[in-house]
Scaffold this active site. Structure first.
Site, mmCIF file in Angstrom:
data_model
loop_
_atom_site.group_PDB
_atom_site.id
_atom_site.type_symbol
_atom_site.label_atom_id
_atom_site.label_comp_id
_atom_site.label_asym_id
_atom_site.label_seq_id
_atom_site.Cartn_x
_atom_site.Cartn_y
_atom_site.Cartn_z
ATOM 1 N N GLU A 153 33.644 -16.462 14.060
ATOM 2 C CA GLU A 153 33.503 -15.328 14.977
ATOM 3 C C GLU A 153 34.841 -14.638 15.221
ATOM 4 O O GLU A 153 35.351 -14.633 16.340
ATOM 5 C CB GLU A 153 32.949 -15.800 16.329
ATOM 6 C CG GLU A 153 31.636 -16.538 16.246
ATOM 7 C CD GLU A 153 31.258 -17.269 17.534
ATOM 8 O OE1 GLU A 153 30.085 -17.653 17.674
ATOM 9 O OE2 GLU A 153 32.152 -17.456 18.399
ATOM 10 N N HIS A 181 35.167 -22.836 19.866
ATOM 11 C CA HIS A 181 36.079 -21.689 19.825
ATOM 12 C C HIS A 181 37.423 -22.227 20.273
ATOM 13 O O HIS A 181 37.564 -22.681 21.402
ATOM 14 C CB HIS A 181 35.569 -20.589 20.763
ATOM 15 C CG HIS A 181 36.443 -19.368 20.790
ATOM 16 N ND1 HIS A 181 36.930 -18.775 19.658
ATOM 17 C CD2 HIS A 181 36.922 -18.629 21.819
ATOM 18 C CE1 HIS A 181 37.660 -17.723 19.989
ATOM 19 N NE2 HIS A 181 37.685 -17.617 21.297
ATOM 20 N N LYS A 216 33.305 -8.061 21.491
ATOM 21 C CA LYS A 216 34.070 -7.842 22.721
ATOM 22 C C LYS A 216 35.522 -7.439 22.473
ATOM 23 O O LYS A 216 36.121 -6.768 23.292
ATOM 24 C CB LYS A 216 33.992 -9.067 23.639
ATOM 25 C CG LYS A 216 34.933 -10.211 23.315
ATOM 26 C CD LYS A 216 34.972 -11.200 24.499
ATOM 27 C CE LYS A 216 35.981 -12.313 24.325
ATOM 28 N NZ LYS A 216 35.650 -13.296 23.292
HETATM 29 C C1 LIG Z 1 36.166 -13.862 22.322
HETATM 30 C C2 LIG Z 1 35.437 -14.782 21.456
HETATM 31 C C3 LIG Z 1 35.668 -14.758 20.070
HETATM 32 C C4 LIG Z 1 36.729 -13.920 19.421
HETATM 33 O O1 LIG Z 1 37.992 -14.467 19.616
HETATM 34 P P1 LIG Z 1 39.267 -13.866 18.871
HETATM 35 O O2 LIG Z 1 40.390 -14.672 19.401
HETATM 36 O O3 LIG Z 1 39.362 -12.436 19.250
HETATM 37 O O4 LIG Z 1 39.076 -14.055 17.413
HETATM 38 C C5 LIG Z 1 34.897 -15.605 19.289
HETATM 39 N N1 LIG Z 1 33.953 -16.403 19.822
HETATM 40 C C6 LIG Z 1 33.715 -16.437 21.151
HETATM 41 C C7 LIG Z 1 32.657 -17.320 21.656
HETATM 42 C C8 LIG Z 1 34.449 -15.640 22.008
HETATM 43 O O5 LIG Z 1 34.228 -15.697 23.314
#
Ligand SMILES: *Cc1c(COP(=O)(O)O)cnc(C)c1O
Length: 391
Positions: free
Chosen positions: A255, A180, A52
């Site tokens: 992630e 996260h 994303k």
């Molecule tokens: C958006 C998102 C990420 C990526 O986050 P960053 O801050 O861009 O590293 C990772 N995991 C989940 C579940 C997300 O929604």
């Protein structure tokens, strides 16, 4: 400090002349550098690029070639990665609330790893993707993150065992936990806290007969901004140490989104109008809030504007090209005085920018070129014109 892709003034001028503005310039070498940096500094962690942040096909292809896995959140992301030949076992469908169509596409393409944080999602997954491998998302509080997603997602630690039990009863493969910490987390504190909480939850789950085998520490790794200071090496080392201490034998995923793509893209935009209004200087640019600068709204991001000019700074307002009153990116932003047609370079423009851009008001999405494809030509043109001006 980390290496960051930043075009020089002659390169910016030449690119603008050849391709016009606005223009996004993507460095795949920087994508590779960023991926390898995390891979080296979070040893043993399986990286899943969060698509994303920037779904650009060339970024995805480059990462796929480096062995990356992927965090996807929709049917569209699953389908575009599948079209690029990325195998379903390299994707985790990491959206706690999946659409029916998203689950149907997962089933059809063979994506079988999921995250969730609610009871209702368990029944939906059990029906649509029976036997799927699931990670329960745990809430971790992180007031220091720029974008704190824990107000929206994550189950309270006290509710973890209950949800794992229902998931098991429903025939799902209860594989582990995830969290996260939120985006642009400038210290390791939230990760370390979350890792400790997850250790306790893994132990409690073991006592209840679960054999959790995966911990997913999410994204959130920060990139340099105008006004924050942090030490990325120290952050990754602290996380790594904490993982070795608390999870020496568990499969670990991460992630990263922003960290992989933010520093790999530069925007070249141009002043298309100037105006004095109520004693405020206004500059209108050819890219705006509905375009690449959408991150101002969706990502709470403050972009650096480089104009390659000198002069005494003034506070100015920067607006985009559309006819909408919302289309103002920055107010009271310090800048040297600018003129019509001046070029502006915006570094660190690769995450949550083009990904959320719209075509509102008939403005096409900003074109982008891959720097490594055009670099030789641009550098040759720059050299030739410098020689000419010296001669
Ligand atoms: C958006 C998102 C990420 C990526 O986050 P960053 O801050 O861009 O590293 C990772 N995991 C989940 C579940 C997300 O929604």
């Amino acid at each position: 400090m980390n290496k960051i892709f930043k075009l020089t003034q002659p390169a910016v001028e030449t690119l603008a002349e050849i391709y016009g503005t606005p223009l996004l310039v993507l460095s795949l070498a920087q994508i590779e550098y960023n991926y390898k940096f995390l891979a080296e500094n979070l040893p043993g962690v399986k990286l899943h690029y969060a698509v994303k942040a920037n779904p650009d096909e060339q970024i995805v292809r480059t990462l796929a070639g480096l062995g990356s896995c992927f965090d996807v959140a929709s049917d569209g992301e699953i389908l575009s990665l599948t079209e690029l030949g990325i195998a379903p076992d390299r994707m985790v469908y990491a959206n706690p609330f999946k659409t029916h169509n998203g689950l149907a596409v997962a089933k059809r393409t063979g994506v079988y790893k999921f995250t969730f944080d609610s009871e209702s999602e368990i029944y939906k997954m059990a029906k649509a993707v029976p036997g799927g491998a699931v990670l329960l998302r745990v809430r971790v509080d992180n007031p220091k993150a720029l974008v704190d997603l824990n107000k929206k997602f994550g189950t309270h630690p006290d509710d973890v065992l209950r949800l794992l039990t229902i998931a098991r009863e429903q025939g799902l493969d209860v594989a582990g936990l995830c969290f996260h910490v939120g985006s642009q987390s400038v210290t390791a504190d939230a990760y370390v806290d979350a890792i400790r909480i997850c250790r306790r939850l893994f132990d409690e789950a073991a006592q209840a007969g679960f054999n959790l085998r995966i911990l997913d520490i999410g994204g959130g790794f920060p990139v340099p901004t105008i006004d924050t200071e942090f030490d990325i090496l120290q952050i990754t080392q602290t996380i790594s140490r904490s993982l070795s201490k608390y999870f020496p034998a568990t499969e670990i995923w991460a992630e990263p989104g922003r960290f992989i793509c933010a520093t790999a893209v530069n925007l070249i935009t141009r002043v298309i109008g100037t105006q004095q209004r109520n004693n405020q200087q206004w500059y209108f640019l050819d890219d705006g809030l509905y375009g690449t600068f959408s991150g101002v709204i969706f990502d709470h991001w403050d972009f650096e504007l480089i104009s390659f000019k000198s002069g005494d700074p003034i506070a100015a307002t920067f607006a985009g090209p559309s006819c909408d009153s919302l289309d103002v990116m920055f107010r009271d932003k310090l800048t040297v005085p600018l003129n019509m047609d001046d070029l502006i370079l915006v570094p660190n423009c690769g995450s949550y920018t083009s990904a959320s851009a719209t075509v509102f008001n008939g403005f096409a999405k900003t074109a982008r070129v891959v720097w490594e494809d055009v670099k030789q030509d641009i550098e040759k043109t720059v050299k030739d014109s410098t020689n000419k001006s010296i001669a």
